[in-house]
Design a protein around this motif. Structure first.
Motif, short mmCIF file in Angstrom:
data_model
loop_
_atom_site.label_atom_id
_atom_site.label_comp_id
_atom_site.label_asym_id
_atom_site.label_seq_id
_atom_site.Cartn_x
_atom_site.Cartn_y
_atom_site.Cartn_z
N TRP A 20 0.83 -1.20 0.00
CA TRP A 20 0.00 0.00 0.00
C TRP A 20 0.87 1.26 0.00
O TRP A 20 0.59 2.21 -0.72
N LEU A 26 -5.97 1.33 -3.20
CA LEU A 26 -6.95 1.26 -2.11
C LEU A 26 -6.70 -0.01 -1.29
O LEU A 26 -6.44 -1.07 -1.86
N PRO A 27 -6.81 0.08 0.03
CA PRO A 27 -6.59 -1.11 0.86
C PRO A 27 -7.53 -2.26 0.49
O PRO A 27 -7.14 -3.43 0.59
N GLU A 28 -8.73 -1.94 0.05
CA GLU A 28 -9.69 -2.99 -0.33
C GLU A 28 -9.18 -3.79 -1.52
O GLU A 28 -9.37 -5.01 -1.59
N ILE A 29 -8.56 -3.11 -2.47
CA ILE A 29 -8.01 -3.79 -3.64
C ILE A 29 -6.83 -4.67 -3.24
O ILE A 29 -6.71 -5.81 -3.68
N GLU A 31 -6.27 -5.93 -0.29
CA GLU A 31 -6.79 -7.07 0.48
C GLU A 31 -7.35 -8.14 -0.45
O GLU A 31 -7.07 -9.33 -0.26
N GLU A 32 -8.10 -7.73 -1.44
CA GLU A 32 -8.67 -8.70 -2.40
C GLU A 32 -7.55 -9.46 -3.12
O GLU A 32 -7.62 -10.68 -3.26
N ASP A 47 -9.97 -12.47 9.28
CA ASP A 47 -10.67 -11.32 9.86
C ASP A 47 -9.68 -10.36 10.53
O ASP A 47 -9.81 -9.14 10.42
N HIS A 50 -7.81 -8.42 7.89
CA HIS A 50 -8.66 -7.32 7.42
C HIS A 50 -8.62 -6.16 8.42
O HIS A 50 -8.44 -5.00 8.04
N THR A 54 -7.06 -2.53 7.30
CA THR A 54 -7.97 -1.39 7.18
C THR A 54 -7.86 -0.45 8.38
O THR A 54 -7.94 0.77 8.23
N SER A 58 -6.81 3.46 8.13
CA SER A 58 -7.80 4.47 8.53
C SER A 58 -7.35 5.31 9.73
O SER A 58 -7.84 6.41 9.92
#
Length: 142
Positions: A20, A26-29, A31-32, A47, A50, A54, A58
């Motif tokens: 990152w 983006l962290p979501e990308i 992570e995926e 979990d 994640h 995130t 944040s």
């Protein structure tokens, strides 16, 4: 120390935070991508991975403000791996109150020994120790 589910979550979260910081996705990308491409297995706490990724992103301003005063060099000169480890561990110290600080520091040292430069674990240990002492009430610092 056994490589339990949370240890593995920290391992992958540190790598994801490093990625990152390098490419600013983006962290979501990220992570995926990690969930698809990395050997998580059933023995990784996905979990917690994640939450670490995130949560660290944040709360970045608070995290950086907590450890940067204790650096022995300019924050801009900090190695990207060291930065990822310090951010991850500082997140846990500040926001994961159920995790004992000794566990957080020990895990950060293991990550530094595995991924960072030769003596980075000593640097990481020193910075995190100062963060812990700064967080403790005055009576606990004696």
């Amino acid at each position: 120390m056994s490589q339990g589910p949370r240890h593995k979550a920290r391992h992958f979260a540190m790598q994801a935070l490093y990625q990152w910081s390098i490419n600013n996705e983006l962290p979501e990308i990220i992570e995926e991508e990690f969930l698809e491409d990395q050997p998580f297995g059933d023995d990784t706490d996905k979990d917690y991975f994640h939450e670490l990724l995130t949560g660290t992103v944040s709360h970045l301003n608070e995290i950086d403000a907590a450890y940067i005063p204790y650096l022995s060099r300019k924050a801009d000169d900090l190695d990207s791996v060291d930065r990822a480890i310090l951010r991850l561990a500082t997140y846990e110290l500040l926001f994961e109150k159920k995790v004992p600080f000794k566990v957080v520091i020990s895990e950060a040292i293991l990550l530094a020994k595995k991924f960072a430069a030769q003596d980075s674990h000593k640097f990481v240990n020193g910075v995190l120790d100062k963060v812990v002492h700064a967080m403790a009430p005055a009576s606990d610092n004696k």
